[in-house]
Write a protein that holds these residues in place. Structure first.
Motif, PDB file in Angstrom:
ATOM      1  N   ALA A 169      23.660  62.470  46.988  1.00 24.91           N
ATOM      2  CA  ALA A 169      24.117  61.406  47.880  1.00 24.91           C
ATOM      3  C   ALA A 169      23.447  60.075  47.529  1.00 24.91           C
ATOM      4  N   SER A 170      22.156  60.111  47.268  1.00 32.82           N
ATOM      5  CA  SER A 170      21.446  58.883  46.896  1.00 32.82           C
ATOM      6  C   SER A 170      21.938  58.344  45.560  1.00 32.82           C
ATOM      7  N   MET A 171      22.131  59.244  44.593  1.00 31.21           N
ATOM      8  CA  MET A 171      22.593  58.803  43.281  1.00 31.21           C
ATOM      9  C   MET A 171      24.000  58.227  43.345  1.00 31.21           C
ATOM     10  N   LEU A 172      24.871  58.838  44.138  1.00 31.72           N
ATOM     11  CA  LEU A 172      26.223  58.300  44.284  1.00 31.72           C
ATOM     12  C   LEU A 172      26.212  56.933  44.948  1.00 31.72           C
ATOM     13  N   ARG A 173      25.332  56.736  45.936  1.00 30.73           N
ATOM     14  CA  ARG A 173      25.225  55.408  46.567  1.00 30.73           C
ATOM     15  C   ARG A 173      24.818  54.364  45.532  1.00 30.73           C
ATOM     16  N   VAL A 174      23.873  54.726  44.659  1.00 37.34           N
ATOM     17  CA  VAL A 174      23.429  53.797  43.618  1.00 37.34           C
ATOM     18  C   VAL A 174      24.575  53.485  42.663  1.00 37.34           C
ATOM     19  N   VAL A 175      25.252  54.514  42.186  1.00 34.40           N
ATOM     20  CA  VAL A 175      26.325  54.317  41.206  1.00 34.40           C
ATOM     21  C   VAL A 175      27.455  53.479  41.794  1.00 34.40           C
ATOM     22  N   PHE A 176      27.888  53.795  42.997  1.00 34.89           N
ATOM     23  CA  PHE A 176      29.007  53.052  43.587  1.00 34.89           C
ATOM     24  C   PHE A 176      28.605  51.631  43.975  1.00 34.89           C
ATOM     25  N   THR A 177      27.368  51.430  44.385  1.00 37.97           N
ATOM     26  CA  THR A 177      26.917  50.077  44.689  1.00 37.97           C
ATOM     27  C   THR A 177      26.831  49.240  43.425  1.00 37.97           C
ATOM     28  N   LEU A 178      26.299  49.822  42.355  1.00 45.35           N
ATOM     29  CA  LEU A 178      26.259  49.094  41.080  1.00 45.35           C
ATOM     30  C   LEU A 178      27.662  48.803  40.568  1.00 45.35           C
ATOM     31  N   ALA A 179      28.576  49.744  40.756  1.00 40.88           N
ATOM     32  CA  ALA A 179      29.970  49.498  40.362  1.00 40.88           C
ATOM     33  C   ALA A 179      30.574  48.375  41.199  1.00 40.88           C
ATOM     34  N   GLY A 180      30.270  48.352  42.484  1.00 42.73           N
ATOM     35  CA  GLY A 180      30.767  47.273  43.338  1.00 42.73           C
ATOM     36  C   GLY A 180      30.225  45.919  42.926  1.00 42.73           C
ATOM     37  N   ILE A 181      28.936  45.866  42.612  1.00 37.23           N
ATOM     38  CA  ILE A 181      28.342  44.601  42.162  1.00 37.23           C
ATOM     39  C   ILE A 181      28.955  44.185  40.828  1.00 37.23           C
ATOM     40  N   GLY A 182      29.073  45.134  39.907  1.00 35.46           N
ATOM     41  CA  GLY A 182      29.660  44.817  38.604  1.00 35.46           C
ATOM     42  C   GLY A 182      31.096  44.343  38.706  1.00 35.46           C
ATOM     43  N   ALA A 183      31.885  45.022  39.520  1.00 32.82           N
ATOM     44  CA  ALA A 183      33.278  44.593  39.702  1.00 32.82           C
ATOM     45  C   ALA A 183      33.342  43.256  40.426  1.00 32.82           C
ATOM     46  N   GLY A 184      32.429  43.042  41.371  1.00 32.04           N
ATOM     47  CA  GLY A 184      32.405  41.775  42.091  1.00 32.04           C
ATOM     48  C   GLY A 184      32.041  40.598  41.205  1.00 32.04           C
ATOM     49  N   ILE A 185      31.346  40.858  40.131  1.00 31.40           N
ATOM     50  CA  ILE A 185      31.037  39.797  39.163  1.00 31.40           C
ATOM     51  C   ILE A 185      32.147  39.678  38.125  1.00 31.40           C
ATOM     52  N   ALA A 186      32.619  40.800  37.611  1.00 37.75           N
ATOM     53  CA  ALA A 186      33.563  40.789  36.492  1.00 37.75           C
ATOM     54  C   ALA A 186      34.961  40.298  36.878  1.00 37.75           C
ATOM     55  N   ILE A 187      35.456  40.727  38.022  1.00 38.82           N
ATOM     56  CA  ILE A 187      36.827  40.363  38.403  1.00 38.82           C
ATOM     57  C   ILE A 187      36.977  38.856  38.586  1.00 38.82           C
ATOM     58  N   PRO A 188      36.109  38.193  39.389  1.00 36.93           N
ATOM     59  CA  PRO A 188      36.265  36.735  39.500  1.00 36.93           C
ATOM     60  C   PRO A 188      36.059  36.002  38.181  1.00 36.93           C
ATOM     61  N   LEU A 189      35.114  36.473  37.351  1.00 38.36           N
ATOM     62  CA  LEU A 189      34.919  35.815  36.063  1.00 38.36           C
ATOM     63  C   LEU A 189      36.161  35.928  35.191  1.00 38.36           C
ATOM     64  N   HIS A 190      36.796  37.076  35.214  1.00 45.80           N
ATOM     65  CA  HIS A 190      38.011  37.258  34.426  1.00 45.80           C
ATOM     66  C   HIS A 190      39.141  36.370  34.946  1.00 45.80           C
ATOM     67  N   ILE A 191      39.294  36.297  36.241  1.00 47.25           N
ATOM     68  CA  ILE A 191      40.365  35.487  36.826  1.00 47.25           C
ATOM     69  C   ILE A 191      40.080  34.001  36.649  1.00 47.25           C
ATOM     70  N   LEU A 192      38.854  33.565  36.891  1.00 45.15           N
ATOM     71  CA  LEU A 192      38.533  32.144  36.830  1.00 45.15           C
ATOM     72  C   LEU A 192      38.383  31.629  35.402  1.00 45.15           C
ATOM     73  N   ARG A 193      38.366  32.513  34.436  1.00 45.23           N
ATOM     74  CA  ARG A 193      38.267  32.081  33.045  1.00 45.23           C
ATOM     75  C   ARG A 193      39.553  31.410  32.585  1.00 45.23           C
ATOM     76  N   ARG A 194      40.646  31.751  33.204  1.00 45.32           N
ATOM     77  CA  ARG A 194      41.931  31.194  32.797  1.00 45.32           C
ATOM     78  C   ARG A 194      42.038  29.733  33.232  1.00 45.32           C
ATOM     79  N   ARG A 195      42.673  28.933  32.413  1.00 48.50           N
ATOM     80  CA  ARG A 195      42.790  27.498  32.653  1.00 48.50           C
ATOM     81  C   ARG A 195      43.677  27.160  33.846  1.00 48.50           C
ATOM     82  N   GLU A 196      44.662  28.017  34.149  1.00 48.13           N
ATOM     83  CA  GLU A 196      45.586  27.670  35.218  1.00 48.13           C
ATOM     84  C   GLU A 196      44.979  27.795  36.612  1.00 48.13           C
ATOM     85  N   PHE A 197      43.759  28.325  36.722  1.00 50.89           N
ATOM     86  CA  PHE A 197      43.122  28.411  38.034  1.00 50.89           C
ATOM     87  C   PHE A 197      42.239  27.234  38.290  1.00 50.89           C
TER      88      PHE A 197
END
Length: 156
Positions: free
Chosen positions: A128-156
């Motif tokens: 349970a503790s390890m899954l909390r760590v993995v999913f939280t790190l995935a949430g942080i990583g996705a929270g950084i990667a998704i906006p960077l990918h979207i905002l990298r485009r010139r039309e935004f």
């Protein structure tokens, strides 16, 4: 209401200190350290508010990472260029759930000890503790990667 505000400000202050410390470790310039502190404060404030309204740690961390990344890129893109994303990362590092990771490691040590703990409850708590760590790190990583990918485009 006042107790919640004090708690959020407390978390934001320590998030700022931790993020500035990570900025020092990453050899950021002094001007960028102030931005790291601001992003760390914002990240912990958003995450704390999310947790206060009943969100899971993973969802609150994802929302906080997304908010900080969008704000850092929007505010710093002209001034700092590509390092705006590094400021966002430094601000999100204090959200890594170290306590859950420590619990998971201690559970693994208990399971592998010569006179191990009772396996059933220890395995469940460790996983349970390890899954909390993995999913939280995935949430942080996705929270950084998704906006960077979207905002990298010139039309935004």
């Amino acid at each position: 209401m006042t107790a919640t505000l004090v708690y959020v400000l407390h978390q934001a202050a320590f998030g700022a200190i931790a993020a500035a410390g990570f900025g020092v470790l990453f050899n950021f310039r002094p001007v960028s350290l102030a931005w790291c502190a601001a992003s760390g404060a914002a990240a912990l404030a958003v995450r704390t508010l999310g947790l206060q309204v009943g969100w899971s740690l993973e969802a609150a961390s994802f929302t906080a990472a997304s908010t900080v990344t969008v704000a850092a890129v929007a505010l710093l893109r002209q001034d700092r260029g590509p390092s705006a994303s590094a400021v966002a990362v430094a601000g999100c590092i204090p959200m890594v759930p170290g306590a859950f990771f420590a619990q998971a490691l201690l559970g693994l040590f208990a399971l592998t000890a010569p006179q191990g703990a009772p396996e059933g409850p220890t395995v469940v708590a460790t996983l349970a503790s390890m899954l909390r760590v993995v999913f939280t790190l995935a949430g942080i990583g996705a929270g950084i990667a998704i906006p960077l990918h979207i905002l990298r485009r010139r039309e935004f």
